[in-house]
Design a protein around this motif. Structure first.
Motif, short mmCIF file in Angstrom:
data_model
loop_
_atom_site.label_atom_id
_atom_site.label_comp_id
_atom_site.label_asym_id
_atom_site.label_seq_id
_atom_site.Cartn_x
_atom_site.Cartn_y
_atom_site.Cartn_z
N VAL A 232 0.84 -1.20 0.00
CA VAL A 232 0.00 0.00 0.00
C VAL A 232 0.88 1.25 0.00
N ALA B 141 2.50 1.80 -3.44
CA ALA B 141 1.52 2.21 -4.45
C ALA B 141 1.18 3.68 -4.27
N MET B 142 0.92 4.08 -3.05
CA MET B 142 0.61 5.49 -2.80
C MET B 142 1.79 6.38 -3.19
N VAL C 27 -2.18 19.58 -6.24
CA VAL C 27 -3.06 18.56 -5.65
C VAL C 27 -2.31 17.26 -5.40
N PHE C 28 -1.56 16.81 -6.39
CA PHE C 28 -0.93 15.50 -6.19
C PHE C 28 0.21 15.55 -5.20
N LEU D 57 -0.66 15.27 -1.67
CA LEU D 57 -0.97 13.94 -1.14
C LEU D 57 0.30 13.13 -0.86
N ILE E 85 1.12 11.39 2.43
CA ILE E 85 0.38 10.19 2.90
C ILE E 85 1.29 8.97 3.03
N MET F 198 2.12 7.01 6.43
CA MET F 198 1.86 5.58 6.62
C MET F 198 3.10 4.85 7.10
#
Ligand code: HEM
Ligand code: HEM
Ligand code: FE2
Lengths: 458, 84, 175
Positions: free
Chosen positions: A236, A239-240, A268-269, A272, A275, A279
């Protein structure tokens, strides 16, 4: 340590730490030149020191990644390394190339160096982080390809796990994106594109895979948590990282002549991008809390947790701070950028390499963990370096805010150098924090020489 | 099964309604409010029925529904802002 | 998978709001450009996606009773709708590009093309996921007791549908 060939990691790690020390010394020289302009002039001009500082950083991190890969891949693949001899030859080639390059920077004027090394055949030099002469660049590619061949053969014939596959893909990506550094177009917009495709796609793309794999590897070892759990997290996270990081490249296109819509897409990207770093933090703490065993190597656990926190702070928080186009309009290329660059590089990549070294070095030296005293010293060095880096970041951030205010926002904007004079106090403070960092690093190196009975899990 | 078919027909009807309003050349609040409401109902059907989040324990349903409400609410606000 | 779905919703949500608020600075431009869109193609695409979502619901209800083959057939029906969506969307885009319009034309078209393309890629990814699920279902890889894969694929597809349900009125209708 399960396989004899994992031992090739050791010289890589030793070289890494040695070059790390060099990097910091040049950082301190530069930090002083910021406030005492003619320090060491004309022997070591600022631009040369800067080049040495950043190039040593990249090269020692590469040593660290390679060492980590040579340790981790055989263990995960459950077989000996395809060719330990090749790995050792490559080590010496890489070390020689690295040292020669640094000496070249220091003793030959850059323009002469460029002439001597065939920059007129294929111009690749002169761009930040990618200043290396052509032969060095070719050398990096050769060393990387030999390593990839060596590691890929090992994985192909052995067990395939999430960790060794992610690590391998990350390293392949690292090598492939480096190829962009061979293209140096005259068009300055294109030039910037290709430069960022190396720099950004490294630190906010494929290096995150390498980092994730290394962290996951150490966490499995020190916590004993089920592999399935850790692998799910790893997938995960990467991928993020890839999704946000690839399109997030747009946060460097705002003012370089790219189409305007990148201000939207980049903002915008890249907003993110924190994240996956967040994590990783949750991941590290979660695994340690769920641990099934007490590992005697407490220092390694500390480094692993620290990596999670500091990577999130440096890359996630300090990155987010200036990533939105309306903010970046003011902060672009200011000391805010330097603050972020320092904490992100330290928190993510320096710390993950040290995590790996901290876990593997005792094993390669024939014990599960270092003596309690050595570990205490190592943990002191952790706190000194980490806290010093936090302060370096804070001082640079303060300098940056002031700089932006004086130079870019106020009614009577100051010139660049006039604004620099106004923030000199913060540069002095930064230099002070830098000295603490150096002390921490020396303690760290010292901890390797402390003898004593190996610690046991209690 | 019949329930799902009914919901599907509902979605189609609401779509047709929104489309009809636009084709009729209406604008401003006369379109904004009914179309956003229709969208809210449509979204709700997809979330609760198709994704089958209704009756699921834990926060998922409320997060997704909250997303829908928040986005539509702020869209309404922005369009209202543009009118004034 | 739910984690990804939420992340995706977050991204789309931010872009929807960016559109709505960017529009407040430029109402005339947005309204005028919107009139140049092919609204009929948009509405047909809505019908296609909604229907495909419905077929996916049917597919899930079949596998819950253990009917692998009929589950796979409904999935294929759903994917056919998805493919039709893609074809229509491509023709819509190529029309615009032939008219010399691109993302730099103006802010409205930046959003229309950018968001449209981004959603388009999600439909493609959704099709790939559904394709993989279909293949496994056809081979009898799922059962009434164990079909988490179908449910996950379905959830992703519904998310793509949900996003379009908001996107369509926002960009094609509201003015
Ligand atoms: C470990 C990961 C990261 C590292 C090592 C890193 C490092 C750096 C470095 C060294 C620079 C300066 C490049 C130059 O010389 O111009 C930079 C710039 C930048 N970084 Fe990062 N970064 C990381 C992650 C992130 C993340 C996650 C974000 C966003 C959330 C971000 C946002 C930015 C932005 C916006 C700039 C451009 C600053 C400017 O306009 O001057 N970075 N980064
Ligand atoms: C003793 C501690 C350190 C000091 C005093 C120091 C000082 C400096 C100075 C003065 C610069 C030049 C900034 C400019 O061009 O205006 C610089 C650049 C840089 N340093 Fe350090 N440094 C230190 C430690 C580190 C560490 C530990 C790292 C990495 C983990 C690092 C990474 C970098 C990077 C990536 C740049 C380029 C940044 C940019 O262009 O934004 N430094 N450093
Ligand atoms: Fe970046």
């Amino acid at each position: 340590m399960k396989y004899q060939s994992q031992m090739v990691a050791k010289p890589y790690f030793i070289a890494a730490i040695g070059l790390f020390l060099g990097q910091i010394l040049f950082g301190l020289i530069m930090g002083l030149q910021y406030v005492v302009g003619d320090f060491l002039f004309p022997e070591i001009p600022f631009n040369v020191a800067r080049m040495v500082h950043t190039n040593l950083l990249i090269v020692w991190l590469l040593f660290g990644f390679m060492g980590a890969a040579y340790y981790l891949i055989p263990e995960e693949s459950e077989r000996e390394l395809h060719s330990p001899k090749l790995a050792m030859v490559m080590f010496w080639i890489f070390l020689a190339a690295g040292v020669m390059t640094i000496l070249g920077y220091l003793f030959v004027p850059y323009a002469t160096l460029a002439e001597m090394t065939g920059n007129n055949l294929l111009a690749t030099m002169g761009r930040e982080f990618l200043e290396q002469p052509l032969p060095t660049k070719v050398g990096i590619v050769v060393v990387a390809l030999a390593m990839l061949y060596n590691l890929s053969m090992t994985v192909l014939r052995g067990r395939k796990t999430a960790i060794n596959l992610v690590m391998l893909v990350g390293l392949w990506g690292l090598a492939i994106f480096f190829l962009f550094s061979f293209y140096n177009p005259g068009n300055i917009v294109k030039d910037k594109y290709f430069w960022w495709w190396v720099v950004h796609l490294w630190v906010e793309g494929v290096w995150e895979l390498i980092m994730g794999a290394m962290l996951a590897f150490v966490l499995i070892k020190v916590t004993g948590v089920d592999r399935e759990v850790i692998e799910k997290w790893l997938y995960v996270i990467i991928a993020m990282a890839l999704i946000t990081g690839l399109i997030g490249t747009g946060h460097h296109y705002y003012w370089i002549g790219a189409p305007e819509y990148w201000q939207w897409w980049g903002s915008v990207f890249s907003a993110l991008e924190p994240i996956p770093f967040f994590m990783m933090t949750v991941f590290a703490f979660n695994m340690v809390n769920r641990r099934r065993r007490e590992h005697p190597n407490k220092a390694a656990v500390l480094w692993a947790l620290g990596t999670g926190v500091m990577a999130f702070l440096g890359a996630g928080v300090w990155g987010f701070l200036h990533t939105l186009a309306p903010v970046n309009f003011y902060t672009h290329g200011s000391q805010i950028t330097a603050a972020h660059g320092h904490m992100a590089f330290y928190g993510a990549y320096v710390m993950v390499v040290i995590t790996m070294i901290s876990y593997t070095m005792p094993l390669m030296r024939g014990r599960a963990a270092n003596s309690p005293l050595a570990q205490v010293v190592e943990m002191w060095s952790f706190w000194l370096m980490t806290v010093a880096m936090v302060f370096i970041t804070l001082f640079l951030t303060a300098a940056g805010i002031l700089q932006i205010w004086l130079q870019r926002i106020s009614d009577q904007p100051m010139s660049f150098m006039a604004a620099q004079d106004q923030v000199a106090l913060f540069y002095w403070l930064r230099e002070g924090a830098g000295v603490i960092f150096l002390i921490g690093l020396l303690l760290y190196i010292g901890s390797f020489f402390i003898k004593g009975k190996a610690a046991t899990a209690d | 099964m019949r329930v799902a078919t009914f919901q599907w027909l509902m979605l189609l009807t609401l779509t047709a309604l929104s489309f009809g309003l636009a084709e009729a050349g209406m604008s401003g609040s006369a379109v904004l409010i009914p179309v956003l409401l229709a969208t809210l109902v449509k979204g709700n059907i997809v979330i609760d029925r198709f994704m089958a989040l209704r009756g699921v324990k834990g926060p998922w349903r409320w997060i997704v529904l909250g997303w829908l409400l928040l986005v539509l609410g702020l869209i309404a606000y922005a369009f209202q802002l543009a009118q004034s | 998978m739910w984690f990804f779905i939420l992340a995706e919703l977050l991204v789309f949500g931010i872009f929807f709001l960016a559109y709505a608020f960017a529009r407040t600075h430029n109402v005339e431009l947005f309204n005028a450009s919107q009139l140049e869109l092919d609204r009929a193609s948009g509405v047909i695409n809505t019908v296609l996606l909604i229907s495909s979502s419905y077929f996916v619901v049917l597919a899930v209800s079949r596998i819950r009773r253990g009917h692998s083959r009929s589950c796979a057939s409904w999935l294929i029906t759903a994917m056919t709708c998805g493919a039709a969506f893609l074809v229509l969307k491509l023709s819509e885009f190529s029309g615009k590009i032939e008219a010399g319009i691109n993302m730099s034309t103006n802010t409205f078209y930046m959003f229309y093309l950018g968001l449209g393309f981004f959603h388009f890629m999600h439909v493609v990814l959704g099709m790939i996921i559904l394709g993989a699920v279909t293949l496994k279902a056809w081979r009898g890889g799922y059962s009434a007791a164990d079909h988490a894969g179908v449910e996950t694929g379905a959830a992703y597809w519904h998310m793509v549908d949900l996003v379009w349900i908001v996107l369509f009125p926002l960009i094609y209708i509201l003015n």
